[in-house]
Design a protein around this motif. Structure first.
Motif, PDB file in Angstrom:
ATOM      1  N   ARG A 117       0.831  -1.217   0.000  1.00  0.00           N
ATOM      2  CA  ARG A 117       0.000   0.000   0.000  1.00  0.00           C
ATOM      3  C   ARG A 117       0.858   1.255   0.000  1.00  0.00           C
ATOM      4  N   ILE A 145      -5.604   9.774  -0.933  1.00  0.00           N
ATOM      5  CA  ILE A 145      -5.500   8.700   0.059  1.00  0.00           C
ATOM      6  C   ILE A 145      -4.672   9.228   1.222  1.00  0.00           C
ATOM      7  N   GLN A 190     -11.552   8.712  -2.655  1.00  0.00           N
ATOM      8  CA  GLN A 190     -10.360   8.116  -3.256  1.00  0.00           C
ATOM      9  C   GLN A 190     -10.438   8.058  -4.781  1.00  0.00           C
ATOM     10  N   THR A 198      -9.273   0.014  -3.897  1.00  0.00           N
ATOM     11  CA  THR A 198      -8.812   1.381  -4.165  1.00  0.00           C
ATOM     12  C   THR A 198      -8.204   1.487  -5.563  1.00  0.00           C
ATOM     13  N   SER A 252      -0.419   8.151  -7.856  1.00  0.00           N
ATOM     14  CA  SER A 252      -0.233   6.737  -7.542  1.00  0.00           C
ATOM     15  C   SER A 252       0.954   6.171  -8.318  1.00  0.00           C
ATOM     16  N   ARG A 275       0.448   3.812  -3.108  1.00  0.00           N
ATOM     17  CA  ARG A 275      -0.141   5.118  -2.791  1.00  0.00           C
ATOM     18  C   ARG A 275       0.697   6.243  -3.374  1.00  0.00           C
ATOM     19  N   PRO A 296      -1.368   4.983   3.869  1.00  0.00           N
ATOM     20  CA  PRO A 296      -1.434   3.618   3.336  1.00  0.00           C
ATOM     21  C   PRO A 296      -2.553   2.788   3.946  1.00  0.00           C
ATOM     22  N   MET A 300      -6.007   2.659   2.285  1.00  0.00           N
ATOM     23  CA  MET A 300      -6.246   1.917   1.053  1.00  0.00           C
ATOM     24  C   MET A 300      -6.958   0.607   1.369  1.00  0.00           C
TER      25      MET A 300
END
Length: 323
Positions: A79, A89, A314, A99, A105, A83, A92, A95
């Motif tokens: 994550r 987000i 998100q 997600t 990202s 991320r 972490p 998530m």
């Protein structure tokens, strides 16, 4: 994971092997993976089955396979990496398995130098990732989807390029449809025995897949004669792509004996499967649309309004996968 491959294909495809328990989907997925690597094609193989036998089916020693780091055990690191700088987000831990990627990202590539693929084990020319076994400590605490959620996150952030293949051996039965993971594939091979039970599972999958535009084709397995082929043709019609018969070569592999050549008819079946895969064309907008759909569905199933709102935020409406 930085091995360089020479691609002879224009396809870039995420493939799943599904079917009822005992149908032989792990065996067929391993044969297909070997078929790809024999052509020097780049492959990431993912064992997402609760029984975790894909490594052994590919010829990996059981003790070595047991030591492959499990994706399900490394979710915090996964994550954190995925991320990246996605401001939507907050951290972490925010998530979830659904997600989707957004601006900032980190996207993954099959030959990428990243902490996700670093968990893989090279075997038979492919990189093998595993979700991890369902152990005694999981009993009464979590379901297996807590482990396969890592695969869903992985596929959501994976941008496979031309001539690249991600092949996932899924958990058996209708559990495949317990999350949006089943929509993360360009093609699903349903491995079906020529039995009423095998066909019943096909009908289940067919209904679910059709509702979400997921491409599904049937590969018959354990075929012993024309009667078995006729039975499958009558029951699944044009969805029957090809079939694999009884195989001394497969039995040798299952016994740990290498080097026996696969029968020509079974090799031809793998050629048919590869042709079906290569005929697929990536629909990145549709792929992202389904990711968002299932993320919002998951978000709105949460019990409190604050969590629902946080998960809805998100979604990045301006995100596009690189084509």
């Amino acid at each position: 994971m930085a091995t360089v491959f020479i691609s002879v294909s224009g396809a870039f495809v995420k493939v799943a092997f599904v079917g009822k328990g005992g149908s032989g989907k792990t065996t067929l997925s391993s044969l297909f993976i070997r078929h790809l690597t024999a052509r020097a094609l780049p492959v990431v193989a993912v064992d997402a089955d609760i029984n975790q036998h894909l490594g052994a089916a590919l010829g990996l020693d059981e003790e070595v396979a047991a030591k492959i780091p499990a994706l399900g055990d490394r979710l915090p690191e996964i994550r954190t990496h995925l991320r990246g700088r996605n401001w939507r987000i907050p951290g972490p831990s925010a998530m979830v398995k659904t997600t989707p990627p957004g601006s900032g990202s980190r996207l993954l590539t099959l030959a990428g130098d990243d902490p996700v693929h670093a968990l893989g084990q090279e075997v038979d020319g492919a990189t093998l990732l595993v979700t991890g076994r369902f152990t005694d400590k999981d009993l009464g605490v979590s379901c297996y989807h807590s482990k396969t959620g890592a695969v869903e996150l992985y596929l959501n952030h994976l941008v496979d390029g031309p001539g690249e293949y991600a092949v996932v051996d899924m958990t058996a039965g209708a559990d495949t449809f317990a999350s949006g993971l089943f929509t993360r594939f360009d093609l699903m091979f349903l491995v079906a025995e020529p039995t009423r039970k095998g066909v019943a599972v096909y009908r289940q999958y067919k209904r679910y897949a059709a509702d979400h535009g997921v491409a599904l084709t049937v590969v018959g397995n354990k075929i012993q004669g024309d009667g078995d082929i006729a039975f499958l043709r009558e029951e699944v019609g044009d969805d029957l792509l090809t079939w694999v018969g009884q195989s001394a070569a497969v039995r040798a592999l299952e016994q740990g004996r290498q080097g026996m050549r696969l029968e020509s008819a079974n090799e031809a079946a793998l050629d048919w499967m590869l042709a079906a895969v290569d005929a697929r064309r990536k629909d990145w907008p549709g792929y992202h649309r389904q990711a968002v759909e299932f993320h919002l569905r998951y978000a709105r199933s949460r019990p409190d309004a604050a969590t629902v709102a946080a998960l809805e935020k998100q979604v990045d409406p301006d995100f596009r996968y690189p084509a």
